[in-house]
Design a protein around this motif. Sequence first.
Motif, PDB file in Angstrom:
ATOM      1  N   ARG A  26       0.700  -1.291  -0.020  1.00 42.06           N
ATOM      2  CA  ARG A  26      -0.060   0.159   0.133  1.00 42.06           C
ATOM      3  C   ARG A  26       0.846   1.266  -0.075  1.00 42.06           C
ATOM      4  NH1 ARG A  26      -3.488   0.256   4.737  1.00 42.06           N
ATOM      5  NH2 ARG A  26      -5.371   0.903   3.505  1.00 42.06           N
ATOM      6  N   GLY A  27       1.961   1.232   0.731  1.00 39.61           N
ATOM      7  CA  GLY A  27       2.952   2.595   0.814  1.00 39.61           C
ATOM      8  C   GLY A  27       3.328   2.836   2.183  1.00 39.61           C
ATOM      9  N   LYS A  28       4.062   3.640   2.347  1.00 34.44           N
ATOM     10  CA  LYS A  28       4.887   4.096   3.683  1.00 34.44           C
ATOM     11  C   LYS A  28       3.688   4.271   4.625  1.00 34.44           C
ATOM     12  CE  LYS A  28       6.078   8.890   3.879  1.00 34.44           C
ATOM     13  NZ  LYS A  28       5.480   9.404   5.106  1.00 34.44           N
ATOM     14  N   HIS A  29       2.554   4.725   4.291  1.00 29.63           N
ATOM     15  CA  HIS A  29       1.616   5.033   5.431  1.00 29.63           C
ATOM     16  C   HIS A  29       1.116   3.696   6.002  1.00 29.63           C
ATOM     17  CE1 HIS A  29      -1.056   4.003   1.869  1.00 29.63           C
ATOM     18  NE2 HIS A  29      -1.969   3.731   2.722  1.00 29.63           N
ATOM     19  N   CYS A  30       1.131   2.722   5.578  1.00 27.46           N
ATOM     20  CA  CYS A  30       0.733   1.357   6.091  1.00 27.46           C
ATOM     21  C   CYS A  30       1.599   0.514   6.868  1.00 27.46           C
ATOM     22  CB  CYS A  30       0.431   0.528   5.101  1.00 27.46           C
ATOM     23  SG  CYS A  30      -0.528  -0.867   5.511  1.00 27.46           S
ATOM     24  N   PRO A  31       1.583   0.764   8.239  1.00 23.54           N
ATOM     25  CA  PRO A  31       2.359  -0.172   9.195  1.00 23.54           C
ATOM     26  C   PRO A  31       2.271  -1.697   8.918  1.00 23.54           C
ATOM     27  CG  PRO A  31       0.383   0.867  10.487  1.00 23.54           C
ATOM     28  CD  PRO A  31       0.415   1.249   9.146  1.00 23.54           C
ATOM     29  N   ILE A  33      -8.010  -0.645  -5.485  1.00 28.75           N
ATOM     30  CA  ILE A  33      -7.145   0.501  -5.244  1.00 28.75           C
ATOM     31  C   ILE A  33      -8.149   1.582  -4.412  1.00 28.75           C
ATOM     32  CG2 ILE A  33      -6.566   2.827  -6.570  1.00 28.75           C
ATOM     33  CD1 ILE A  33      -6.388   1.226  -9.015  1.00 28.75           C
ATOM     34  N   SER A  34      -7.649   2.137  -3.326  1.00 28.09           N
ATOM     35  CA  SER A  34      -8.292   2.698  -2.224  1.00 28.09           C
ATOM     36  C   SER A  34      -7.974   4.352  -2.474  1.00 28.09           C
ATOM     37  CB  SER A  34      -7.783   2.198  -0.977  1.00 28.09           C
ATOM     38  OG  SER A  34      -8.428   0.854  -0.891  1.00 28.09           O
ATOM     39  N   ASP A  35      -8.649   5.208  -1.983  1.00 27.61           N
ATOM     40  CA  ASP A  35      -8.379   6.484  -1.797  1.00 27.61           C
ATOM     41  C   ASP A  35      -8.030   6.684  -0.357  1.00 27.61           C
ATOM     42  OD1 ASP A  35      -9.187   7.545  -4.529  1.00 27.61           O
ATOM     43  OD2 ASP A  35     -11.172   7.365  -4.116  1.00 27.61           O
ATOM     44  N   PRO A  36      -7.162   7.858  -0.043  1.00 32.74           N
ATOM     45  CA  PRO A  36      -6.832   7.779   1.018  1.00 32.74           C
ATOM     46  C   PRO A  36      -7.897   8.550   2.015  1.00 32.74           C
ATOM     47  CG  PRO A  36      -5.882   9.375  -0.410  1.00 32.74           C
ATOM     48  CD  PRO A  36      -6.341   8.540  -1.284  1.00 32.74           C
ATOM     49  N   ARG A  37      -7.875   8.268   3.246  1.00 36.16           N
ATOM     50  CA  ARG A  37      -9.017   8.627   4.337  1.00 36.16           C
ATOM     51  C   ARG A  37      -8.634  10.158   4.583  1.00 36.16           C
ATOM     52  NH1 ARG A  37      -9.066   5.077   9.341  1.00 36.16           N
ATOM     53  NH2 ARG A  37      -6.872   5.104   8.889  1.00 36.16           N
ATOM     54  N   SER A  38      -7.377  10.564   4.515  1.00 36.46           N
ATOM     55  CA  SER A  38      -7.155  12.032   4.583  1.00 36.46           C
ATOM     56  C   SER A  38      -5.663  12.251   4.198  1.00 36.46           C
ATOM     57  CB  SER A  38      -7.066  12.250   6.169  1.00 36.46           C
ATOM     58  OG  SER A  38      -5.890  11.632   6.744  1.00 36.46           O
ATOM     59  N   ASP A  39      -5.358  13.489   3.968  1.00 35.44           N
ATOM     60  CA  ASP A  39      -4.043  13.806   3.557  1.00 35.44           C
ATOM     61  C   ASP A  39      -2.976  13.373   4.574  1.00 35.44           C
ATOM     62  OD1 ASP A  39      -5.089  15.170   1.440  1.00 35.44           O
ATOM     63  OD2 ASP A  39      -4.876  17.175   2.135  1.00 35.44           O
ATOM     64  N   GLN A  40      -3.342  12.929   5.923  1.00 36.13           N
ATOM     65  CA  GLN A  40      -2.506  12.595   7.027  1.00 36.13           C
ATOM     66  C   GLN A  40      -2.032  11.090   6.400  1.00 36.13           C
ATOM     67  OE1 GLN A  40      -4.622  13.265  10.339  1.00 36.13           O
ATOM     68  NE2 GLN A  40      -3.432  15.498  10.765  1.00 36.13           N
ATOM     69  N   GLU A  41      -2.918  10.498   5.846  1.00 33.54           N
ATOM     70  CA  GLU A  41      -2.581   9.102   5.261  1.00 33.54           C
ATOM     71  C   GLU A  41      -1.822   8.944   4.259  1.00 33.54           C
ATOM     72  OE1 GLU A  41      -5.318   5.253   5.009  1.00 33.54           O
ATOM     73  OE2 GLU A  41      -5.732   6.409   3.791  1.00 33.54           O
ATOM     74  N   THR A  42      -1.960   9.404   3.127  1.00 30.58           N
ATOM     75  CA  THR A  42      -1.180   9.721   1.910  1.00 30.58           C
ATOM     76  C   THR A  42      -1.802  10.685   1.005  1.00 30.58           C
ATOM     77  OG1 THR A  42       0.301   8.605   0.442  1.00 30.58           O
ATOM     78  CG2 THR A  42      -2.238   7.713   0.538  1.00 30.58           C
ATOM     79  N   ASP A  43      -1.272  11.038   0.017  1.00 29.95           N
ATOM     80  CA  ASP A  43      -1.522  12.080  -1.087  1.00 29.95           C
ATOM     81  C   ASP A  43      -1.901  11.538  -2.181  1.00 29.95           C
ATOM     82  OD1 ASP A  43       0.967  11.370  -1.880  1.00 29.95           O
ATOM     83  OD2 ASP A  43       1.577  13.468  -1.934  1.00 29.95           O
ATOM     84  N   HIS A  44      -2.246  10.166  -2.453  1.00 30.90           N
ATOM     85  CA  HIS A  44      -2.676   9.645  -3.758  1.00 30.90           C
ATOM     86  C   HIS A  44      -3.349   8.515  -3.614  1.00 30.90           C
ATOM     87  CE1 HIS A  44       0.263   6.430  -2.893  1.00 30.90           C
ATOM     88  NE2 HIS A  44       1.244   7.580  -2.541  1.00 30.90           N
ATOM     89  N   PRO A  45      -4.341   8.151  -4.549  1.00 34.86           N
ATOM     90  CA  PRO A  45      -5.016   6.840  -4.521  1.00 34.86           C
ATOM     91  C   PRO A  45      -3.842   5.660  -4.423  1.00 34.86           C
ATOM     92  CG  PRO A  45      -6.023   8.034  -6.126  1.00 34.86           C
ATOM     93  CD  PRO A  45      -4.501   8.650  -5.817  1.00 34.86           C
ATOM     94  N   PHE A  46      -4.036   4.660  -3.853  1.00 32.05           N
ATOM     95  CA  PHE A  46      -2.843   3.527  -3.713  1.00 32.05           C
ATOM     96  C   PHE A  46      -3.644   2.151  -3.704  1.00 32.05           C
ATOM     97  CE2 PHE A  46      -4.662   4.734   0.589  1.00 32.05           C
ATOM     98  CZ  PHE A  46      -5.069   3.617   1.124  1.00 32.05           C
ATOM     99  N   SER A  47      -2.679   1.243  -4.112  1.00 31.95           N
ATOM    100  CA  SER A  47      -3.233  -0.122  -4.400  1.00 31.95           C
ATOM    101  C   SER A  47      -3.275  -0.985  -2.985  1.00 31.95           C
ATOM    102  CB  SER A  47      -2.251  -0.935  -5.348  1.00 31.95           C
ATOM    103  OG  SER A  47      -1.848  -2.108  -4.670  1.00 31.95           O
ATOM    104  N   GLU A  48      -4.234  -1.749  -2.885  1.00 35.43           N
ATOM    105  CA  GLU A  48      -4.184  -2.678  -1.769  1.00 35.43           C
ATOM    106  C   GLU A  48      -3.270  -3.791  -1.988  1.00 35.43           C
ATOM    107  OE1 GLU A  48      -5.616  -2.118   1.052  1.00 35.43           O
ATOM    108  OE2 GLU A  48      -6.768  -0.240   0.659  1.00 35.43           O
ATOM    109  N   PRO A  49      -3.025  -4.499  -1.109  1.00 36.50           N
ATOM    110  CA  PRO A  49      -1.983  -5.592  -1.347  1.00 36.50           C
ATOM    111  C   PRO A  49      -2.314  -6.579  -2.370  1.00 36.50           C
ATOM    112  CG  PRO A  49      -2.361  -5.348   1.052  1.00 36.50           C
ATOM    113  CD  PRO A  49      -3.310  -4.757   0.298  1.00 36.50           C
ATOM    114  N   GLY A  50      -1.107  -6.823  -3.190  1.00 35.27           N
ATOM    115  CA  GLY A  50      -1.170  -8.049  -4.077  1.00 35.27           C
ATOM    116  C   GLY A  50       0.243  -8.724  -4.105  1.00 35.27           C
TER     117      GLY A  50
END
Length: 180
Positions: A46-51, A114-131
Motif C-alpha cells: 500500500r505504501g509507507k503510510h501502512c504499518p 485501489i483505495s483513496d486515502p482517508r485523509s492527507d495525513q494518510e497519503t496524498d494519492h490513491p494507492f493499491s491494496e496488497p497484491g
Amino acid sequence: MSQDYTNKLHAGSTFPTQTVTLKSGKEVALGEPRTGFDWQLIVVYRGKHCPLCTKYLNQLQNYIERLAKIGVDVLAISGDNKEQLVTHASQLNTEFDIAYGMTLEQMKELGLYISDPRSDQETDHPFSEPGLFVVNEQGKIQVIDISNNPFVRPELEALVNGLTWIKDPDNNYPIRGMHR
C-alpha cells in the motif's frame, strides 16, 4: 446503480509487461527476474503510510535467502513517490529491490484493488491494496493473491514452503486454478 469491475489476472496467463523504477533510479521490468534467478515474487504494498506493509516487508526479508536458494527473485512496489520511499526506507530492514511510482493504470492492469486515502495525513494519492504475484520462468503467473485490505496477505512461511515444493521438479506440480 452502476457497478465498476476490476480486470483480474488469471493463473497461468502471461504477466503483463510493466516497467518500474527502483529507489536507485534504475528501471526494471516486472516479471523479469534478475540474473541468477528464474522466477520472480512481486509484492505490491500500500505504501509507507501502512504499518502492516512495513511489518510484512520486514518479515519478507527473513525469507530472502531461502527464496534465492530456489531461484526466486523478490521485488516490492507501491504507488508511493520516490520521496515517500526514501522516507519509508528508514523503517525497512530489507535488502531486496523496492520500486516506487506504480501508476493507477499499472494497478488496474494487474487487477489490484485501489483505495483513496482517508485523509492527507494518510497519503496524498490513491494507492493499491496488497497484491502478490509469482511469475515463473515462462513469464506466466504461477501464484496470485489479491486483497482488498491490508489485513489479508499470504503467510510467508507457508508461501515459501509452497514455492519450494512447487519448484521441486520431482513434484511436477502444475499451475493451479486454471479450469475455465
